[in-house]
Design a protein around this motif. Structure first.
Motif, PDB file in Angstrom:
ATOM      1  N   GLU A 345      15.711   0.393 -39.013  1.00 44.62           N
ATOM      2  CA  GLU A 345      15.861   0.676 -40.443  1.00 44.62           C
ATOM      3  C   GLU A 345      14.510   0.473 -41.103  1.00 44.62           C
ATOM      4  OE1 GLU A 345      18.623  -1.067 -43.346  1.00 44.62           O
ATOM      5  OE2 GLU A 345      20.234  -0.672 -41.899  1.00 44.62           O
ATOM      6  N   TRP A 411      20.831  -1.368 -54.942  1.00 49.15           N
ATOM      7  CA  TRP A 411      19.756  -0.578 -54.341  1.00 49.15           C
ATOM      8  C   TRP A 411      19.935  -0.456 -52.838  1.00 49.15           C
ATOM      9  CZ3 TRP A 411      16.018  -1.710 -50.612  1.00 49.15           C
ATOM     10  CH2 TRP A 411      14.948  -0.817 -50.526  1.00 49.15           C
ATOM     11  N   LYS A 412      19.619   0.718 -52.319  1.00 49.61           N
ATOM     12  CA  LYS A 412      19.633   0.942 -50.862  1.00 49.61           C
ATOM     13  C   LYS A 412      18.377   1.709 -50.492  1.00 49.61           C
ATOM     14  CE  LYS A 412      24.288   1.008 -48.963  1.00 49.61           C
ATOM     15  NZ  LYS A 412      25.392   1.118 -49.882  1.00 49.61           N
ATOM     16  N   PRO A 413      17.794   1.408 -49.332  1.00 51.96           N
ATOM     17  CA  PRO A 413      16.633   2.205 -48.923  1.00 51.96           C
ATOM     18  C   PRO A 413      17.059   3.617 -48.541  1.00 51.96           C
ATOM     19  CG  PRO A 413      17.256   0.702 -47.161  1.00 51.96           C
ATOM     20  CD  PRO A 413      18.150   0.396 -48.332  1.00 51.96           C
ATOM     21  N   GLN A 414      16.127   4.543 -48.615  1.00 51.07           N
ATOM     22  CA  GLN A 414      16.371   5.886 -48.094  1.00 51.07           C
ATOM     23  C   GLN A 414      16.175   5.841 -46.572  1.00 51.07           C
ATOM     24  OE1 GLN A 414      13.976   8.739 -50.251  1.00 51.07           O
ATOM     25  NE2 GLN A 414      14.283   7.624 -52.154  1.00 51.07           N
ATOM     26  N   PRO A 415      16.499   6.938 -45.873  1.00 50.47           N
ATOM     27  CA  PRO A 415      16.417   6.881 -44.399  1.00 50.47           C
ATOM     28  C   PRO A 415      15.043   6.420 -43.901  1.00 50.47           C
ATOM     29  CG  PRO A 415      17.503   8.886 -45.088  1.00 50.47           C
ATOM     30  CD  PRO A 415      17.052   8.212 -46.346  1.00 50.47           C
ATOM     31  N   LYS A 417      12.391   5.353 -46.309  1.00 49.85           N
ATOM     32  CA  LYS A 417      11.602   4.874 -47.441  1.00 49.85           C
ATOM     33  C   LYS A 417      12.298   3.697 -48.096  1.00 49.85           C
ATOM     34  CE  LYS A 417       8.811   7.688 -49.599  1.00 49.85           C
ATOM     35  NZ  LYS A 417       8.454   8.908 -50.321  1.00 49.85           N
ATOM     36  N   GLN A 480      10.348   9.872 -56.310  1.00 52.73           N
ATOM     37  CA  GLN A 480      10.570  10.039 -54.875  1.00 52.73           C
ATOM     38  C   GLN A 480      10.917   8.716 -54.195  1.00 52.73           C
ATOM     39  OE1 GLN A 480       7.562  12.330 -52.921  1.00 52.73           O
ATOM     40  NE2 GLN A 480       7.904  14.104 -54.221  1.00 52.73           N
ATOM     41  N   GLY A 481      11.857   7.993 -54.824  1.00 51.50           N
ATOM     42  CA  GLY A 481      12.314   6.756 -54.223  1.00 51.50           C
ATOM     43  C   GLY A 481      11.398   5.574 -54.459  1.00 51.50           C
TER      44      GLY A 481
END
Ligand SMILES: [Zn+2]
Length: 738
Positions: A345, A411-415, A417, A480-481
């Protein structure tokens, strides 16, 4: 600028009311074969007097360096009185240091000029040491301020180039007339995101030349990746420029801790003839000689040809990677580059056991067994939510303190990022240093690519080494995240983070001297001369089409060695062999990375690629490394023809890359060549056989040019040149051309 004009200016100069010159104490000249700079230390401030090109009129400067006038101590502003410290100053042939001291508070300012190569520009920086026992805050001075005297009606052109960033703009390369009243600012950060009201960011470099005198002029650039800006303004008989950290949003201040120093970003300043390509043919070898890694350049296989796993996307796994490696090796690629998708991750930089049950080492060994190097993508300054041992979990209080801003509750990270940590925080830097070293050691890497926004700019924390944000003027933008915080501390945040990043990479290189470092920041957002000094090659844009690759290459290659400029080639419609070669060659002018599953290529495409890669290694790569480069067309627009010429005056060989755009009506095109000898005779070989070999005089090639005929749109040709006459010789690489 005509010589006569300068004489007039020089006599004006003698009567100029320059207080700082009245009590001149020390003088010196620092010089390379291409430029000399006359310097003088006044009692209160140093002055750059003149820039003297080896083969052109001099530029006379009118203003002393602007030293900081005060420091902050708590709520108190303390005025500074600088005085030349003669005994501490030194004047040598390759280094001049003018030292000034302030008694109360006790600060020392060193204005350094130096040369690191026999040719090319000179370099400059200012260091302010805090010799007192107290902490002060100071407004960072510019790295360089210039105010050239120019005759009011002399035509001047400014030249600058944009970063390829996420996608090249429709302009990219700018050549602009500089009339009276002209005022321009160019910005560079590690984000290169579109700020409302601001144009696309620039590669921090500017050149100014006189179009009337064979394109003679001066250029300057910044060796730093943080928030910087360059200004250029013309008013009356002055052409002024400032280069340095971006002083906005104001007030920008930085900490001067007791016993510590602030150092301005280093700048370089040079002179050239022959317009932007003349400047480039001096600057590119200088970047290689001075900023580049000697170890990297000593490998004759640099730049490498690379097969990148993103051709199968985020679902890459061991079986797919092995299949790619096998095919890539058969095609002749020299490195397998494992892109995003390999790790557990974000922030947890260990192989995903579902995809890579045996870890990465068997894969690395497989690549090595196939004679290929192994590179890895890592977004190593990003935190996520994984709780596995070794993961950078931002719920841990210590990690949370490193973030530039708190993340929202859900909040969650992107795949691939997460949230950027502020490397300017010593503990965050120590973590990152340990982690990148572990990754390189554990996985036996030959190359490490960094991506994502690893250098913070703007930070909401008040307990980090940088200045605190101005809460009233703070904006947090989700881009962009990423959380992009903009406040008066943004420049200082980036200053500390960039210094930490450079130190991490300098140490990494010392420990792993053969490691290659790819600079990627969502594509080409970190294309600057500071990155060039700490990495080996750049992802030049995040758009991977033939056109975007050629546009980004056209722009960046004006100032950086083509070997350092990487084009990623994604899958693109290639129904014919001609289109396939057009796609491949669009990324073959510099560092080539193919980001496609080559197993999907047809048998014909395999054969064409094998041949193209062999040609790249044997005939193109030596030119990409060593040759002079000429932009022999307008910037690629995808519709009309475009082309690039390499000419190596040592080997007396070259090549023209010719691309036919989408317009079917333009069946032929004539390229006017540059850099050859008029009296020489040249043999032309058309690689695809679109015309028979022919001998043509240099004069003809540089006046009427060579005609290339490609009836089909979106096709290409490589025209190799070799000198058949040896009647005259050219100056060696590094001397100015023109
Ligand atoms: Zn911070």
């Amino acid at each position: 600028m005509a010589r006569r004009v300068v004489c007039v200016l020089a006599s004006l100069m003698a009567s100029a009311p320059l207080a700082a010159l009245a009590h001149a104490q020390l003088r010196g000249t620092i010089a390379t074969t291409t430029v000399a700079v006359d310097l003088q230390a006044g009692l209160r401030a140093p002055v750059l007097m003149r820039l003297r090109p080896a083969d052109g009129p001099q530029w006379v400067n009118a203003v002393p360096e602007r030293l900081p006038t005060s420091v902050q101590h708590g709520a108190t502003s303390i005025p500074l009185r600088w005085r030349l410290a003669r005994g501490l100053s030194s004047v040598g042939p390759t280094r001049i240091e003018f030292v000034y001291e302030s008694r109360r508070p006790h600060l020392r300012l060193t204005s350094e000029w130096y040369v690191r190569a026999a040719f090319g520009p000179v370099e400059h920086r200012i260091t302010i040491d805090n010799l007192s026992d107290h902490e002060y805050w100071i407004a960072p001075p510019d790295s360089l301020r210039l105010s050239w005297q120019v005759a009011p009606r002399t035509p001047l052109t400014q030249f600058y180039v944009e970063k390829g960033a996420g996608e090249p703009t429709s302009h990219g390369t700018h050549s602009i007339n500089v009339p009276d009243g002209y005022a321009w600012t160019g910005w560079s950060t590690t984000f290169a995101h579109p700020v409302p009201g601001r144009p696309r960011e620039i590669i921090p470099y500017e050149a100014v030349f006189s179009p009337a005198t064979g394109g003679r002029g001066w250029y300057a650039g910044i060796e730093f990746s943080g928030r910087t800006r360059i200004t250029l303004a013309r008013a009356g008989d002055h052409l002024s420029s400032a280069l340095g950290l971006d002083p906005t949003p104001a007030p920008v201040i930085t900490r001067l801790a007791p016993g510590k120093a602030f150092v301005t970003p280093t700048v370089f300043l040079g002179a050239f003839s022959g317009g932007p390509d003349g400047a480039g043919n001096q600057l590119r070898p200088w970047v290689r000689a001075v900023l580049g890694s000697p170890r990297t350049w000593s490998d004759p296989d640099y730049p490498l040809t690379v097969d990148n796993s993103w051709g199968v996307g985020i679902d890459i796994n061991e079986a797919a990677a092995r299949k790619m490696i096998k095919d890539a090796a058969a095609l002749g690629f020299e490195m397998f580059h494992l892109d995003a998708g390999w790790f557990r991750e974000v922030g947890d930089w260990y192989p995903d056991p579902r995809k890579f049950p045996h870890g990465l080492l068997p894969l690395v060994e497989d690549a090595h067994a196939h004679g290929m190097k192994f590179g890895l993508w890592v977004d190593w300054a990003q935190a996520g939510l994984d709780r596995e041992p070794g993961a950078l979990d931002l719920r841990k209080p210590a990690v949370r303190d490193w973030l530039v801003a708190d993340v929202p509750p859900h909040w969650k990270p992107q795949p691939f990022k997460g949230q950027t940590i502020d490397l300017g925080v010593p503990a965050a830097k120590a973590y990152a240093l340990g982690e990148v070293n572990r990754i390189v050691s554990d996985y036996h890497l030959d190359m490490l690519e960094h991506d994502g926004y690893l250098v913070a700019q703007g930070c909401t924390r008040t307990d980090h080494p940088h200045a605190a944000p101005e809460p009233r003027h703070m904006t947090v933008e989700h881009y962009q995240g990423e959380d992009i915080v903009t406040s008066s501390n943004s420049t200082d945040v980036s200053y500390h983070a960039v210094r930490a990043y450079y130190d991490i990479y300098a140490r990494l290189r010392r420990r792993h001297p053969d490691l290659l470092l790819e600079i990627c920041n969502d594509g080409g957002r970190m294309i600057d001369f500071g990155s060039a000094a700490h990495g080996d090659y750049f992802s030049i844009t995040d758009t991977y089409t033939p056109l975007a690759n050629r546009q980004a290459f056209y722009d960046a290659s004006f100032v950086l060695p083509p070997a350092m400029l990487e084009s990623y080639e994604q899958k693109w419609p290639t129904p014919t062999r001609g289109r396939f070669l057009y796609m491949l060659r669009s990324g073959m002018m510099g560092w080539l990375t193919v980001m496609q599953n080559t197993n999907d290529w047809t048998r014909t495409q395999h054969a064409a690629a094998r041949r193209a890669l062999a040609l790249y290694k044997t005939r193109l790569r030596p030119l990409i490394r060593d040759a002079e480069l000429f932009h022999i067309s307008a910037r690629p627009d995808g519709v009309h023809w475009d082309g690039m010429e390499y000419w190596d005056p040592q080997r007396r060989r070259g090549v023209v890359f010719a691309f036919h755009g989408s317009d079917p009506a333009e069946r032929t095109h004539r390229f006017i060549l540059k850099g050859l000898e008029s009296s020489g005779l040249y043999e032309l070989h058309f690689e695809d056989g679109t015309a028979p070999d022919i001998r043509v005089s240099g004069r003809q090639l540089m006046t009427s040019g060579i005609a290339v005929a490609l009836p089909q749109p979106l096709t290409s040709e490589l025209v190799f040149l070799s000198a058949v006459s040896d009647r005259s010789h050219r100056p060696p690489i590094g001397s100015s051309s023109g």
